[in-house]
Design a protein around this motif. Structure first.
Motif, PDB file in Angstrom:
ATOM      1  N   GLY A  43     -25.795 -27.532 -24.622  1.00  0.00           N
ATOM      2  CA  GLY A  43     -24.433 -27.060 -24.447  1.00  0.00           C
ATOM      3  C   GLY A  43     -24.332 -25.630 -24.955  1.00  0.00           C
ATOM      4  N   LYS A  44     -23.105 -25.211 -25.212  1.00  0.00           N
ATOM      5  CA  LYS A  44     -22.909 -23.823 -25.611  1.00  0.00           C
ATOM      6  C   LYS A  44     -21.749 -23.728 -26.604  1.00  0.00           C
ATOM      7  CE  LYS A  44     -23.403 -20.847 -22.361  1.00  0.00           C
ATOM      8  NZ  LYS A  44     -23.175 -20.010 -21.143  1.00  0.00           N
ATOM      9  N   LEU A  45     -21.875 -22.804 -27.563  1.00  0.00           N
ATOM     10  CA  LEU A  45     -20.813 -22.525 -28.524  1.00  0.00           C
ATOM     11  C   LEU A  45     -20.353 -21.090 -28.317  1.00  0.00           C
ATOM     12  CD1 LEU A  45     -19.108 -23.274 -31.039  1.00  0.00           C
ATOM     13  CD2 LEU A  45     -21.013 -22.433 -32.450  1.00  0.00           C
ATOM     14  N   VAL A  46     -19.076 -20.920 -28.023  1.00  0.00           N
ATOM     15  CA  VAL A  46     -18.497 -19.602 -27.783  1.00  0.00           C
ATOM     16  C   VAL A  46     -17.438 -19.344 -28.846  1.00  0.00           C
ATOM     17  CG1 VAL A  46     -17.252 -18.128 -26.163  1.00  0.00           C
ATOM     18  CG2 VAL A  46     -18.925 -19.783 -25.313  1.00  0.00           C
ATOM     19  N   VAL A  47     -17.572 -18.233 -29.570  1.00  0.00           N
ATOM     20  CA  VAL A  47     -16.658 -17.919 -30.674  1.00  0.00           C
ATOM     21  C   VAL A  47     -15.797 -16.717 -30.314  1.00  0.00           C
ATOM     22  CG1 VAL A  47     -16.474 -17.260 -33.099  1.00  0.00           C
ATOM     23  CG2 VAL A  47     -18.275 -18.845 -32.369  1.00  0.00           C
ATOM     24  N   VAL A  71     -16.310  -9.826 -36.727  1.00  0.00           N
ATOM     25  CA  VAL A  71     -16.243 -11.127 -37.407  1.00  0.00           C
ATOM     26  C   VAL A  71     -16.779 -12.223 -36.488  1.00  0.00           C
ATOM     27  CG1 VAL A  71     -14.691 -12.888 -38.338  1.00  0.00           C
ATOM     28  CG2 VAL A  71     -14.351 -10.496 -38.949  1.00  0.00           C
ATOM     29  N   ALA A  72     -16.418 -12.187 -35.209  1.00  0.00           N
ATOM     30  CA  ALA A  72     -16.905 -13.194 -34.257  1.00  0.00           C
ATOM     31  C   ALA A  72     -18.423 -13.152 -34.152  1.00  0.00           C
ATOM     32  CB  ALA A  72     -16.268 -12.963 -32.884  1.00  0.00           C
ATOM     33  N   ALA A  73     -18.983 -11.945 -34.040  1.00  0.00           N
ATOM     34  CA  ALA A  73     -20.439 -11.805 -33.928  1.00  0.00           C
ATOM     35  C   ALA A  73     -21.133 -12.307 -35.191  1.00  0.00           C
ATOM     36  CB  ALA A  73     -20.807 -10.350 -33.669  1.00  0.00           C
ATOM     37  N   ASP A  74     -20.556 -12.031 -36.358  1.00  0.00           N
ATOM     38  CA  ASP A  74     -21.164 -12.461 -37.620  1.00  0.00           C
ATOM     39  C   ASP A  74     -21.076 -13.975 -37.789  1.00  0.00           C
ATOM     40  OD1 ASP A  74     -21.860  -9.886 -38.257  1.00  0.00           O
ATOM     41  OD2 ASP A  74     -20.170  -9.533 -39.612  1.00  0.00           O
ATOM     42  N   VAL A 100     -19.238 -27.167 -23.379  1.00  0.00           N
ATOM     43  CA  VAL A 100     -19.120 -25.847 -23.982  1.00  0.00           C
ATOM     44  C   VAL A 100     -17.967 -25.937 -24.971  1.00  0.00           C
ATOM     45  CG1 VAL A 100     -17.681 -25.054 -22.033  1.00  0.00           C
ATOM     46  CG2 VAL A 100     -18.656 -23.398 -23.633  1.00  0.00           C
ATOM     47  N   ALA A 101     -18.240 -25.544 -26.215  1.00  0.00           N
ATOM     48  CA  ALA A 101     -17.237 -25.598 -27.277  1.00  0.00           C
ATOM     49  C   ALA A 101     -16.685 -24.190 -27.501  1.00  0.00           C
ATOM     50  CB  ALA A 101     -17.847 -26.149 -28.560  1.00  0.00           C
ATOM     51  N   TYR A 102     -15.417 -24.022 -27.190  1.00  0.00           N
ATOM     52  CA  TYR A 102     -14.746 -22.748 -27.447  1.00  0.00           C
ATOM     53  C   TYR A 102     -14.138 -22.813 -28.841  1.00  0.00           C
ATOM     54  CZ  TYR A 102     -15.285 -21.796 -22.467  1.00  0.00           C
ATOM     55  OH  TYR A 102     -15.803 -21.579 -21.209  1.00  0.00           O
ATOM     56  N   LEU A 103     -14.712 -22.048 -29.750  1.00  0.00           N
ATOM     57  CA  LEU A 103     -14.243 -22.015 -31.129  1.00  0.00           C
ATOM     58  C   LEU A 103     -13.372 -20.775 -31.302  1.00  0.00           C
ATOM     59  CD1 LEU A 103     -14.212 -22.850 -34.116  1.00  0.00           C
ATOM     60  CD2 LEU A 103     -16.444 -21.741 -34.377  1.00  0.00           C
ATOM     61  N   ASP A 104     -12.077 -20.987 -31.363  1.00  0.00           N
ATOM     62  CA  ASP A 104     -11.121 -19.887 -31.512  1.00  0.00           C
ATOM     63  C   ASP A 104     -10.665 -19.800 -32.956  1.00  0.00           C
ATOM     64  OD1 ASP A 104     -10.977 -19.018 -28.769  1.00  0.00           O
ATOM     65  OD2 ASP A 104      -9.837 -20.838 -28.336  1.00  0.00           O
ATOM     66  N   LEU A 105     -10.799 -18.609 -33.519  1.00  0.00           N
ATOM     67  CA  LEU A 105     -10.416 -18.350 -34.900  1.00  0.00           C
ATOM     68  C   LEU A 105      -9.232 -17.392 -34.910  1.00  0.00           C
ATOM     69  CD1 LEU A 105     -14.043 -17.827 -36.206  1.00  0.00           C
ATOM     70  CD2 LEU A 105     -12.599 -19.794 -36.730  1.00  0.00           C
ATOM     71  N   TYR A 106      -8.130 -17.820 -35.511  1.00  0.00           N
ATOM     72  CA  TYR A 106      -6.919 -17.009 -35.574  1.00  0.00           C
ATOM     73  C   TYR A 106      -6.670 -16.600 -37.024  1.00  0.00           C
ATOM     74  CZ  TYR A 106      -6.104 -19.011 -30.942  1.00  0.00           C
ATOM     75  OH  TYR A 106      -6.246 -19.394 -29.627  1.00  0.00           O
ATOM     76  N   CYS A 107      -6.790 -15.310 -37.288  1.00  0.00           N
ATOM     77  CA  CYS A 107      -6.497 -14.811 -38.626  1.00  0.00           C
ATOM     78  C   CYS A 107      -4.988 -14.644 -38.744  1.00  0.00           C
ATOM     79  CB  CYS A 107      -7.212 -13.484 -38.877  1.00  0.00           C
ATOM     80  SG  CYS A 107      -6.902 -12.804 -40.526  1.00  0.00           S
ATOM     81  N   ALA A 122     -14.307 -22.300 -39.495  1.00  0.00           N
ATOM     82  CA  ALA A 122     -15.174 -22.669 -38.377  1.00  0.00           C
ATOM     83  C   ALA A 122     -15.986 -23.916 -38.698  1.00  0.00           C
ATOM     84  CB  ALA A 122     -16.110 -21.511 -38.029  1.00  0.00           C
ATOM     85  N   MET A 123     -16.586 -23.957 -39.888  1.00  0.00           N
ATOM     86  CA  MET A 123     -17.393 -25.116 -40.256  1.00  0.00           C
ATOM     87  C   MET A 123     -16.528 -26.367 -40.372  1.00  0.00           C
ATOM     88  SD  MET A 123     -20.374 -23.916 -40.176  1.00  0.00           S
ATOM     89  CE  MET A 123     -21.026 -25.561 -40.444  1.00  0.00           C
ATOM     90  N   GLY A 124     -15.322 -26.197 -40.886  1.00  0.00           N
ATOM     91  CA  GLY A 124     -14.414 -27.340 -40.980  1.00  0.00           C
ATOM     92  C   GLY A 124     -14.028 -27.880 -39.623  1.00  0.00           C
ATOM     93  N   ALA A 125     -13.698 -26.983 -38.686  1.00  0.00           N
ATOM     94  CA  ALA A 125     -13.295 -27.411 -37.349  1.00  0.00           C
ATOM     95  C   ALA A 125     -14.443 -28.078 -36.599  1.00  0.00           C
ATOM     96  CB  ALA A 125     -12.776 -26.205 -36.564  1.00  0.00           C
ATOM     97  N   LEU A 126     -15.645 -27.507 -36.707  1.00  0.00           N
ATOM     98  CA  LEU A 126     -16.801 -28.109 -36.041  1.00  0.00           C
ATOM     99  C   LEU A 126     -17.100 -29.487 -36.624  1.00  0.00           C
ATOM    100  CD1 LEU A 126     -19.143 -24.976 -35.783  1.00  0.00           C
ATOM    101  CD2 LEU A 126     -18.023 -26.168 -33.881  1.00  0.00           C
ATOM    102  N   HIS A 127     -16.962 -29.622 -37.937  1.00  0.00           N
ATOM    103  CA  HIS A 127     -17.225 -30.895 -38.600  1.00  0.00           C
ATOM    104  C   HIS A 127     -16.273 -31.981 -38.112  1.00  0.00           C
ATOM    105  CE1 HIS A 127     -17.812 -33.781 -41.917  1.00  0.00           C
ATOM    106  NE2 HIS A 127     -18.954 -33.165 -42.128  1.00  0.00           N
ATOM    107  N   LEU A 128     -15.078 -31.589 -37.674  1.00  0.00           N
ATOM    108  CA  LEU A 128     -14.065 -32.551 -37.241  1.00  0.00           C
ATOM    109  C   LEU A 128     -14.026 -32.738 -35.725  1.00  0.00           C
ATOM    110  CD1 LEU A 128     -11.195 -31.341 -39.592  1.00  0.00           C
ATOM    111  CD2 LEU A 128     -12.432 -33.506 -39.787  1.00  0.00           C
TER     112      LEU A 128
END
Length: 255
Positions: A43-47, A71-74, A100-107, A122-128
């Motif tokens: 699959g794929k992870l997109v941040v 921040v997304a690249a890091d 494909v998992a779209y991981l959206d981070l909102y500051c 991110a780690m919390g959301a993926l864990h859930l």
């Protein structure tokens, strides 16, 4: 520091992190895709990172900032550095369908250490994250219902809903340097004054998997670097304890 689990009802996984006054909301949305030809069983992870227009005085609404892209690249680099998520578990049918998992981070609030808060969220959301049950029938993939049989006609099947397995947890800490002093988890105002800084990320084995020095007016020596790593270890233990308490992550094996 604090965590809020499952804060977005329509996300496949979500988490809100707070470090000081900095807060980041992470949400995972899953979609079915045709896997890449050279990676047919993955699959794929997109941040993606979005800095809310009101999160700091430097952010402008409607414009993607360089900071958000960095921040997304890091975040991607840190997660990939320790193979936190095995993308083969996101394969539905080899060469035909995968998640494909779209991981959206909102500051929501930027008061410094945005990368650290983003990585924690991110780690919390993926864990859930829950991988939904799907049905494959004549090459077509659709979400399965409780009435669908686990095995139907030849060439058709149904998968079970399951939790995305997070094999490792990567978390980070940031140290700033100003006139001979070390500032741990510097605020946004302090970041503007720093002579230099270092961000260190570790995995659950205690190994440094990501190290970033964005530059500055002074160079860090070996003592400075070792001090940053030790500070990151202390921060890692504190943040991992939140995952243990709030999300049920097994405890660390090192002190």
């Amino acid at each position: 520091a604090s965590l809020g689990a499952r804060v977005v009802a329509n996300a496949d996984g979500s988490c809100l992190s707070k470090l000081g006054n900095t807060s980041v909301l992470a949400g995972v949305k899953l979609e079915v895709m045709v896997p890449d030809v050279d990676l047919p069983d993955r699959g794929k992870l997109v941040v993606h990172v979005n800095m809310a227009g009101t999160c700091s005085s430097e952010t402008r609404p409607g414009k993607t900032s360089d900071k958000a892209q960095d921040v997304a690249a890091d975040v991607v680099s840190a997660i990939n550095a320790c193979d936190a998520v095995d993308l083969t578990q996101m394969c539905i049918v080899k060469g035909q369908a995968a998640w494909v998992a779209y991981l959206d981070l909102y500051c929501l609030e930027d008061d410094g250490s945005v990368f650290d808060a983003s990585l924690l969220a991110a780690m919390g959301a993926l864990h859930l994250t829950e991988l939904p049950a799907v049905r494959l029938d004549k090459g077509m993939v659709s979400y399965a219902t409780d009435e669908d049989a686990m095995e139907v006609d030849e060439g058709s099947f149904r998968t079970s809903q399951c939790r995305l397995k997070v094999d490792d947890v990567v978390l980070s800490g940031t140290v700033g340097f100003y006139h001979g002093h070390k500032l741990f988890d510097p605020t946004h105002e302090e970041e503007l004054l720093l002579e230099s800084s270092a961000t260190v990320a570790l995995n659950e084995a205690g190994k440094v998997v990501f190290f970033r020095v964005p530059g500055g007016s002074i160079e860090l020596d070996e003592v400075d670097v070792l001090g940053c790593i030790e500070a990151a270890r202390r921060r890692y233990r504190a943040l991992h304890a939140l995952l243990e308490t709030d999300l049920g992550r097994p405890p660390l094996q090192w002190e």
